[in-house]
Design an enzyme around this catalytic site. Structure first.
Site, PDB file in Angstrom:
ATOM      1  N   HIS A 128      20.461  22.464   8.573  1.00  0.00           N
ATOM      2  CA  HIS A 128      20.581  23.364   9.629  1.00  0.00           C
ATOM      3  C   HIS A 128      19.659  23.377  10.923  1.00  0.00           C
ATOM      4  O   HIS A 128      19.670  23.915  11.382  1.00  0.00           O
ATOM      5  CB  HIS A 128      20.222  24.315   9.005  1.00  0.00           C
ATOM      6  CG  HIS A 128      21.156  24.754   7.420  1.00  0.00           C
ATOM      7  ND1 HIS A 128      20.338  24.304   6.426  1.00  0.00           N
ATOM      8  CD2 HIS A 128      22.372  24.827   7.253  1.00  0.00           C
ATOM      9  CE1 HIS A 128      21.117  24.743   5.364  1.00  0.00           C
ATOM     10  NE2 HIS A 128      22.463  24.922   6.085  1.00  0.00           N
ATOM     11  N   GLY A 157      17.174  36.944  16.830  1.00  0.00           N
ATOM     12  CA  GLY A 157      18.522  36.504  16.433  1.00  0.00           C
ATOM     13  C   GLY A 157      19.379  35.554  17.446  1.00  0.00           C
ATOM     14  O   GLY A 157      20.123  34.756  16.840  1.00  0.00           O
ATOM     15  N   ARG A 177      18.508  33.968  24.041  1.00  0.00           N
ATOM     16  CA  ARG A 177      17.192  34.363  23.471  1.00  0.00           C
ATOM     17  C   ARG A 177      16.197  34.234  23.381  1.00  0.00           C
ATOM     18  O   ARG A 177      15.052  33.977  24.255  1.00  0.00           O
ATOM     19  CB  ARG A 177      17.127  36.030  22.625  1.00  0.00           C
ATOM     20  CG  ARG A 177      16.097  36.693  22.700  1.00  0.00           C
ATOM     21  CD  ARG A 177      16.817  38.045  23.260  1.00  0.00           C
ATOM     22  NE  ARG A 177      17.231  38.168  24.712  1.00  0.00           N
ATOM     23  CZ  ARG A 177      18.028  39.430  25.427  1.00  0.00           C
ATOM     24  NH1 ARG A 177      17.840  40.479  24.635  1.00  0.00           N
ATOM     25  NH2 ARG A 177      18.903  40.438  26.554  1.00  0.00           N
ATOM     26  N   ARG A 193      24.504  22.676  15.037  1.00  0.00           N
ATOM     27  CA  ARG A 193      25.121  24.841  15.900  1.00  0.00           C
ATOM     28  C   ARG A 193      25.153  25.984  16.783  1.00  0.00           C
ATOM     29  O   ARG A 193      25.007  27.348  16.315  1.00  0.00           O
ATOM     30  CB  ARG A 193      25.197  25.905  14.084  1.00  0.00           C
ATOM     31  CG  ARG A 193      25.255  24.997  12.599  1.00  0.00           C
ATOM     32  CD  ARG A 193      25.516  25.992  11.226  1.00  0.00           C
ATOM     33  NE  ARG A 193      26.017  24.926  10.795  1.00  0.00           N
ATOM     34  CZ  ARG A 193      26.939  26.037   9.834  1.00  0.00           C
ATOM     35  NH1 ARG A 193      27.217  26.674   9.854  1.00  0.00           N
ATOM     36  NH2 ARG A 193      27.750  24.638   8.870  1.00  0.00           N
ATOM     37  N   ARG A 222       9.509  38.231  14.344  1.00  0.00           N
ATOM     38  CA  ARG A 222      10.530  38.934  14.393  1.00  0.00           C
ATOM     39  C   ARG A 222      10.798  39.694  15.515  1.00  0.00           C
ATOM     40  O   ARG A 222      10.196  40.137  15.618  1.00  0.00           O
ATOM     41  CB  ARG A 222      11.744  39.307  13.620  1.00  0.00           C
ATOM     42  CG  ARG A 222      12.676  40.063  13.641  1.00  0.00           C
ATOM     43  CD  ARG A 222      13.603  40.303  12.868  1.00  0.00           C
ATOM     44  NE  ARG A 222      14.515  41.778  13.744  1.00  0.00           N
ATOM     45  CZ  ARG A 222      15.920  41.393  14.297  1.00  0.00           C
ATOM     46  NH1 ARG A 222      15.677  39.791  14.514  1.00  0.00           N
ATOM     47  NH2 ARG A 222      16.572  42.926  14.874  1.00  0.00           N
ATOM     48  N   VAL A 223      12.035  39.411  16.898  1.00  0.00           N
ATOM     49  CA  VAL A 223      11.738  40.129  18.064  1.00  0.00           C
ATOM     50  C   VAL A 223      13.103  39.926  18.064  1.00  0.00           C
ATOM     51  O   VAL A 223      13.717  39.538  18.531  1.00  0.00           O
ATOM     52  CB  VAL A 223      11.035  39.162  19.438  1.00  0.00           C
ATOM     53  CG1 VAL A 223       9.534  39.085  19.234  1.00  0.00           C
ATOM     54  CG2 VAL A 223      11.780  37.630  19.336  1.00  0.00           C
ATOM     55  N   GLU A 268      17.855  47.684  11.391  1.00  0.00           N
ATOM     56  CA  GLU A 268      18.337  46.223  12.171  1.00  0.00           C
ATOM     57  C   GLU A 268      19.291  45.040  10.531  1.00  0.00           C
ATOM     58  O   GLU A 268      19.765  45.495  10.110  1.00  0.00           O
ATOM     59  CB  GLU A 268      16.958  45.341  12.491  1.00  0.00           C
ATOM     60  CG  GLU A 268      15.653  45.347  11.632  1.00  0.00           C
ATOM     61  CD  GLU A 268      15.886  44.288  11.108  1.00  0.00           C
ATOM     62  OE1 GLU A 268      15.828  45.251   9.911  1.00  0.00           O
ATOM     63  OE2 GLU A 268      15.843  43.089  11.382  1.00  0.00           O
ATOM     64  N   MET A 269      18.714  44.010  10.716  1.00  0.00           N
ATOM     65  CA  MET A 269      19.626  43.145   9.937  1.00  0.00           C
ATOM     66  C   MET A 269      19.213  42.139   9.256  1.00  0.00           C
ATOM     67  O   MET A 269      19.027  41.046   7.803  1.00  0.00           O
ATOM     68  CB  MET A 269      20.975  42.354  10.153  1.00  0.00           C
ATOM     69  CG  MET A 269      21.981  43.914  11.166  1.00  0.00           C
ATOM     70  SD  MET A 269      23.526  42.856  11.741  1.00  0.00           S
ATOM     71  CE  MET A 269      24.132  43.094  10.077  1.00  0.00           C
ATOM     72  N   ASP A 319      19.452  50.769  20.553  1.00  0.00           N
ATOM     73  CA  ASP A 319      20.801  52.609  20.321  1.00  0.00           C
ATOM     74  C   ASP A 319      20.454  53.478  18.680  1.00  0.00           C
ATOM     75  O   ASP A 319      19.530  52.667  18.274  1.00  0.00           O
ATOM     76  CB  ASP A 319      22.070  51.738  19.845  1.00  0.00           C
ATOM     77  CG  ASP A 319      22.083  51.153  18.836  1.00  0.00           C
ATOM     78  OD1 ASP A 319      21.839  49.721  18.800  1.00  0.00           O
ATOM     79  OD2 ASP A 319      22.566  51.828  17.710  1.00  0.00           O
TER      80      ASP A 319
HETATM   81  N1  HPA Z   1      22.836  48.230  12.986  1.00  0.00           N
HETATM   82  C1  HPA Z   1      22.258  47.456  12.901  1.00  0.00           C
HETATM   83  N2  HPA Z   1      21.223  45.835  13.842  1.00  0.00           N
HETATM   84  C2  HPA Z   1      21.049  46.822  14.593  1.00  0.00           C
HETATM   85  C3  HPA Z   1      21.474  47.849  15.074  1.00  0.00           C
HETATM   86  C4  HPA Z   1      22.043  49.069  14.231  1.00  0.00           C
HETATM   87  O1  HPA Z   1      23.214  49.712  14.098  1.00  0.00           O
HETATM   88  N3  HPA Z   1      21.256  48.047  16.468  1.00  0.00           N
HETATM   89  C5  HPA Z   1      20.648  47.159  16.536  1.00  0.00           C
HETATM   90  N4  HPA Z   1      20.729  45.807  15.960  1.00  0.00           N
END
Ligand code: HPA
Length: 235
Positions: free
Chosen positions: A4, A20, A24, A43, A87-88, A180-181, A205
């Site tokens: 990768h 992510g 960016r 990728r 992480r930013v 976040e994720m 948000d």
């Molecule tokens: N969920 C997951 N990740 C995110 C969200 C969310 O609502 N907003 C910004 N990153």
């Protein structure tokens, strides 16, 4: 080289910022680093290395979610010798304590992901931030008068789906400030490879009020986050 990543050993700095979004990563490299050069393009998951205030720094995109993040971060730690990962990114506010544009410093991370379940069964592992980085980021935020909060993050595998309202309310009632994720995997792998990690996330948000950040605010909060990450990561 890995499946990768086309970078050679030595192409990455020990300090690596982890947005992510690949674009960016490019934007951070072009606007903050001296002499940035692209070290990965496989990728289009872009990685760059340059210098910040004379100190070598890299920035590598992770993609979205823990499976993608796990691949890049594992290789940065295992093959490329990463020592400090920051992480930013953005997060969704779960608590009325945090407002859009605020910064959340992830002290510890919960998750709905099954990725590490077999590793720790029958226990549930609670990955946490490097304390030095967390303290430095908190002090930086105070010095710069940034609205920032130290608290829990939730790394969710689901951006869409179901009605998570009730569980979001429950985790928020247990000091989890935002969703976040990616952070869970970054902290877990950093611990495994004896590296330092911190997630710095802007609230883009609010899942309680439905408020969202404007594109202009997104840019200015990104500037603050990147400056914070570079300052604490290189000191
Ligand atoms: N969920 C997951 N990740 C995110 C969200 C969310 O609502 N907003 C910004 N990153």
């Amino acid at each position: 080289m890995t499946p990768h990543n086309e970078a050679e050993k030595g192409d990455y700095a020990e300090v690596i910022l982890l947005p992510g979004d690949p674009l960016r990563a490019k934007w951070i490299a072009e606007n903050f680093l001296e002499g940035p050069r692209q070290v990965n393009g496989v990728r289009n998951c872009l990685g760059f290395t340059g210098k910040w205030q004379g100190v070598p720094v890299s920035v590598q995109a992770t993609g979205m979610g823990q499976p993608s993040t796990g691949i890049y971060v594992h290789e940065l730690l295992d093959v490329y010798g990463a020592k400090t990962l920051i992480r930013v990114g953005t997060c969704g506010g779960l608590s009325t304590r945090v407002k859009v544009r605020d910064i959340v410093l992830g002290a510890a991370v919960s998750t709905d992901s099954a990725m590490y379940k077999p590793t720790f069964a029958p226990f549930t592992y609670a990955p946490f931030a490097d304390f030095e980085l967390l303290r430095a980021a908190d002090e930086y935020a105070t010095g710069q008068m940034l609205e920032s909060h130290v608290g829990g993050l939730l790394s969710s595998d689901m951006f869409y789906g179901g009605d998570p309202k009730k569980v979001f309310e429950t985790v928020a009632a247990h000091n989890v400030l935002a969703v976040e994720m990616e952070a869970y995997t970054i902290y877990t792998l950093a611990a495994r490879f004896k590296a330092r990690a911190l997630a710095i996330c802007t609230v883009s948000d609010c899942l309680v009020t439905g408020e969202e950040i404007t594109p202009e605010d997104r840019q200015s909060t990104l500037d603050s986050m990147v400056e914070m990450a570079l300052t604490v990561g290189t000191r």
